[in-house]
Design a protein around this motif. Structure first.
Motif, PDB file in Angstrom:
ATOM      1  N   ARG A  45      33.983  39.427 -14.097  1.00 10.59           N
ATOM      2  CA  ARG A  45      35.161  40.293 -14.176  1.00 10.59           C
ATOM      3  C   ARG A  45      36.444  39.509 -13.881  1.00 10.59           C
ATOM      4  O   ARG A  45      37.477  39.737 -14.505  1.00 10.59           O
ATOM      5  N   LEU A  46      36.352  38.559 -12.943  1.00 12.59           N
ATOM      6  CA  LEU A  46      37.518  37.724 -12.649  1.00 12.59           C
ATOM      7  C   LEU A  46      37.867  36.844 -13.845  1.00 12.59           C
ATOM      8  O   LEU A  46      39.027  36.726 -14.236  1.00 12.59           O
ATOM      9  N   GLY A  47      36.833  36.237 -14.436  1.00  9.20           N
ATOM     10  CA  GLY A  47      37.064  35.403 -15.607  1.00  9.20           C
ATOM     11  C   GLY A  47      37.637  36.204 -16.769  1.00  9.20           C
ATOM     12  O   GLY A  47      38.529  35.731 -17.482  1.00  9.20           O
ATOM     13  N   LEU A  48      37.150  37.428 -16.948  1.00 12.28           N
ATOM     14  CA  LEU A  48      37.635  38.267 -18.040  1.00 12.28           C
ATOM     15  C   LEU A  48      39.085  38.670 -17.810  1.00 12.28           C
ATOM     16  O   LEU A  48      39.897  38.680 -18.749  1.00 12.28           O
ATOM     17  N   LEU A  49      39.434  38.997 -16.567  1.00 11.31           N
ATOM     18  CA  LEU A  49      40.814  39.356 -16.253  1.00 11.31           C
ATOM     19  C   LEU A  49      41.755  38.196 -16.551  1.00 11.31           C
ATOM     20  O   LEU A  49      42.819  38.378 -17.162  1.00 11.31           O
ATOM     21  N   TRP A  50      41.366  37.002 -16.130  1.00 11.82           N
ATOM     22  CA  TRP A  50      42.211  35.833 -16.391  1.00 11.82           C
ATOM     23  C   TRP A  50      42.260  35.511 -17.885  1.00 11.82           C
ATOM     24  O   TRP A  50      43.289  35.045 -18.390  1.00 11.82           O
ATOM     25  N   LEU A  51      41.165  35.737 -18.590  1.00  7.94           N
ATOM     26  CA  LEU A  51      41.154  35.490 -20.034  1.00  7.94           C
ATOM     27  C   LEU A  51      42.161  36.390 -20.738  1.00  7.94           C
ATOM     28  O   LEU A  51      42.923  35.939 -21.598  1.00  7.94           O
ATOM     29  N   TRP A  52      42.161  37.673 -20.363  1.00  6.69           N
ATOM     30  CA  TRP A  52      43.147  38.585 -20.953  1.00  6.69           C
ATOM     31  C   TRP A  52      44.566  38.109 -20.632  1.00  6.69           C
ATOM     32  O   TRP A  52      45.452  38.185 -21.488  1.00  6.69           O
ATOM     33  N   GLY A  53      44.768  37.654 -19.398  1.00  5.50           N
ATOM     34  CA  GLY A  53      46.083  37.158 -19.022  1.00  5.50           C
ATOM     35  C   GLY A  53      46.496  35.940 -19.828  1.00  5.50           C
ATOM     36  O   GLY A  53      47.651  35.828 -20.261  1.00  5.50           O
ATOM     37  N   VAL A  54      45.554  35.018 -20.062  1.00  5.17           N
ATOM     38  CA  VAL A  54      45.862  33.808 -20.828  1.00  5.17           C
ATOM     39  C   VAL A  54      46.195  34.161 -22.274  1.00  5.17           C
ATOM     40  O   VAL A  54      47.168  33.645 -22.854  1.00  5.17           O
ATOM     41  N   VAL A  55      45.404  35.048 -22.872  1.00  2.00           N
ATOM     42  CA  VAL A  55      45.668  35.444 -24.263  1.00  2.00           C
ATOM     43  C   VAL A  55      47.029  36.123 -24.368  1.00  2.00           C
ATOM     44  O   VAL A  55      47.805  35.865 -25.295  1.00  2.00           O
ATOM     45  N   ALA A  56      47.337  37.004 -23.405  1.00  2.00           N
ATOM     46  CA  ALA A  56      48.649  37.663 -23.406  1.00  2.00           C
ATOM     47  C   ALA A  56      49.763  36.643 -23.230  1.00  2.00           C
ATOM     48  O   ALA A  56      50.820  36.751 -23.869  1.00  2.00           O
ATOM     49  N   LEU A 177      56.393  35.442 -19.073  1.00  2.00           N
ATOM     50  CA  LEU A 177      55.190  34.775 -18.559  1.00  2.00           C
ATOM     51  C   LEU A 177      55.012  35.068 -17.073  1.00  2.00           C
ATOM     52  O   LEU A 177      53.890  35.286 -16.597  1.00  2.00           O
ATOM     53  N   GLY A 178      56.115  35.080 -16.331  1.00  2.00           N
ATOM     54  CA  GLY A 178      56.034  35.402 -14.913  1.00  2.00           C
ATOM     55  C   GLY A 178      55.552  36.812 -14.674  1.00  2.00           C
ATOM     56  O   GLY A 178      54.741  37.061 -13.773  1.00  2.00           O
ATOM     57  N   PHE A 179      56.035  37.749 -15.475  1.00  2.00           N
ATOM     58  CA  PHE A 179      55.611  39.135 -15.323  1.00  2.00           C
ATOM     59  C   PHE A 179      54.126  39.291 -15.600  1.00  2.00           C
ATOM     60  O   PHE A 179      53.420  40.024 -14.883  1.00  2.00           O
ATOM     61  N   LEU A 180      53.625  38.608 -16.619  1.00  2.00           N
ATOM     62  CA  LEU A 180      52.192  38.669 -16.919  1.00  2.00           C
ATOM     63  C   LEU A 180      51.369  38.093 -15.764  1.00  2.00           C
ATOM     64  O   LEU A 180      50.349  38.669 -15.365  1.00  2.00           O
ATOM     65  N   ALA A 181      51.813  36.948 -15.235  1.00  2.00           N
ATOM     66  CA  ALA A 181      51.097  36.337 -14.109  1.00  2.00           C
ATOM     67  C   ALA A 181      51.132  37.254 -12.890  1.00  2.00           C
ATOM     68  O   ALA A 181      50.118  37.418 -12.192  1.00  2.00           O
ATOM     69  N   TRP A 182      52.282  37.854 -12.620  1.00  2.00           N
ATOM     70  CA  TRP A 182      52.403  38.767 -11.476  1.00  2.00           C
ATOM     71  C   TRP A 182      51.496  39.977 -11.653  1.00  2.00           C
ATOM     72  O   TRP A 182      50.851  40.431 -10.705  1.00  2.00           O
ATOM     73  N   THR A 183      51.416  40.514 -12.868  1.00  2.00           N
ATOM     74  CA  THR A 183      50.586  41.693 -13.131  1.00  2.00           C
ATOM     75  C   THR A 183      49.106  41.375 -12.921  1.00  2.00           C
ATOM     76  O   THR A 183      48.386  42.122 -12.246  1.00  2.00           O
ATOM     77  N   VAL A 184      48.641  40.269 -13.499  1.00  2.00           N
ATOM     78  CA  VAL A 184      47.234  39.887 -13.337  1.00  2.00           C
ATOM     79  C   VAL A 184      46.920  39.607 -11.870  1.00  2.00           C
ATOM     80  O   VAL A 184      45.875  40.028 -11.342  1.00  2.00           O
ATOM     81  N   GLY A 185      47.824  38.915 -11.181  1.00  2.00           N
ATOM     82  CA  GLY A 185      47.616  38.645  -9.763  1.00  2.00           C
ATOM     83  C   GLY A 185      47.577  39.920  -8.940  1.00  2.00           C
ATOM     84  O   GLY A 185      46.754  40.055  -8.026  1.00  2.00           O
ATOM     85  N   LEU A 186      48.454  40.870  -9.250  1.00  2.00           N
ATOM     86  CA  LEU A 186      48.483  42.130  -8.517  1.00  2.00           C
ATOM     87  C   LEU A 186      47.187  42.904  -8.697  1.00  2.00           C
ATOM     88  O   LEU A 186      46.654  43.482  -7.738  1.00  2.00           O
ATOM     89  N   VAL A 187      46.670  42.908  -9.903  1.00  2.00           N
ATOM     90  CA  VAL A 187      45.393  43.592 -10.162  1.00  2.00           C
ATOM     91  C   VAL A 187      44.284  42.961  -9.320  1.00  2.00           C
ATOM     92  O   VAL A 187      43.472  43.651  -8.699  1.00  2.00           O
ATOM     93  N   GLY A 188      44.234  41.623  -9.300  1.00  2.00           N
ATOM     94  CA  GLY A 188      43.194  40.942  -8.533  1.00  2.00           C
ATOM     95  C   GLY A 188      43.302  41.182  -7.044  1.00  2.00           C
ATOM     96  O   GLY A 188      42.292  41.404  -6.371  1.00  2.00           O
ATOM     97  N   VAL A 189      44.518  41.147  -6.505  1.00  2.00           N
ATOM     98  CA  VAL A 189      44.711  41.393  -5.072  1.00  2.00           C
ATOM     99  C   VAL A 189      44.292  42.820  -4.718  1.00  2.00           C
ATOM    100  O   VAL A 189      43.634  43.061  -3.706  1.00  2.00           O
ATOM    101  N   PHE A 190      44.687  43.778  -5.552  1.00  2.00           N
ATOM    102  CA  PHE A 190      44.316  45.172  -5.304  1.00  2.00           C
ATOM    103  C   PHE A 190      42.796  45.343  -5.275  1.00  2.00           C
ATOM    104  O   PHE A 190      42.256  46.023  -4.391  1.00  2.00           O
ATOM    105  N   LYS A 191      42.102  44.721  -6.231  1.00  2.00           N
ATOM    106  CA  LYS A 191      40.649  44.866  -6.283  1.00  2.00           C
ATOM    107  C   LYS A 191      39.980  44.238  -5.060  1.00  2.00           C
ATOM    108  O   LYS A 191      39.015  44.787  -4.518  1.00  2.00           O
TER     109      LYS A 191
END
Length: 221
Positions: A45-56, A177-191
């Protein structure tokens, strides 16, 4: 239960439960919780979240580059190149955002099931195996660093932009790019924090066990 499999149903209502004894109930509960935890914070799930972030991020990079092209060039060739980059960026960014939203909706469903099955009957001995402290720490640290970098790109970099040197297109590219990184990071921290709170509540055994005499139907794996 594989993280990619269909999610299990919630615990059946009290009036249709029919576990033969409490050990059978706890065995089913432990089996399902183990699969749900992996579906929520497993390495995949972590890898998939980061993959979506990289593609975005790749998609936004094309879009940001197109903005820069439009801003700095006015000839037909540059315009055509900018339109092509916009199309390529949208082709990557839109599916990544859709998949991210779908993943967030699935995570919400998994959290509901974790809460419902966790409250079914306390079993601290088996639940101790669901802690996964190392994996939770990886989620927390990597997501925090990514989110901090994203916030820096969104706030600090634009604040230091030099008029006449740093273009609006460049700032849009960096902030996106910063907003995308912040969003993915926020999701991971919340989980990571949610899992920690859930495991503490589950291990405290706050849910009151339902007497087997009141249970009238079955569990389903």
């Amino acid at each position: 239960m594989s993280p990619r499999s269909v999610l299990p149903p919630p615990p059946p209502p009290v009036e249709i439960r029919a576990w033969p004894d409490r050990d059978a109930l706890l065995a089913d509960r432990s089996f399902l919780l183990g699969g749900l935890v992996k579906a929520h914070i497993g390495p995949g799930r972590l890898g998939l979240l980061w993959l979506w972030g990289v593609v975005a991020a790749v998609g936004w990079s094309f879009i940001g580059t197109a903005f820069i092209t439009f801003e700095e060039s006015f000839d037909a060739v540059s315009a055509i190149a900018g339109v092509v980059m916009l199309a390529m960026g949208a082709a990557a960014l839109i599916p990544a955002v859709v998949l991210l939203v779908v993943g967030l909706r699935r995570d919400a469903a998994v959290r509901r099931l974790l809460t419902q099955w966790g409250e079914l009957d306390p079993d601290p001995a088996r639940d101790a195996g669901l802690r996964l402290p190392g994996l939770s720490l990886v989620w927390l640290l990597t997501s925090f660093v990514l989110g901090a970098l994203g916030l820096y790109a969104c706030v600090v970099v634009p604040a230091g932009a030099v008029r006449g040197h740093d273009t609006y297109g460049l700032m849009a590219l960096i902030m996106g790019l910063g907003f995308l990184a912040w969003t993915v990071g926020l999701v991971g921290v919340f989980k990571a924090f949610w899992h920690r709170r859930w495991i503490l509540r589950t291990l405290t055994g706050t849910a009151a066990p339902v007497p087997l005499a009141q249970q009238g139907g079955g569990a389903h794996r």
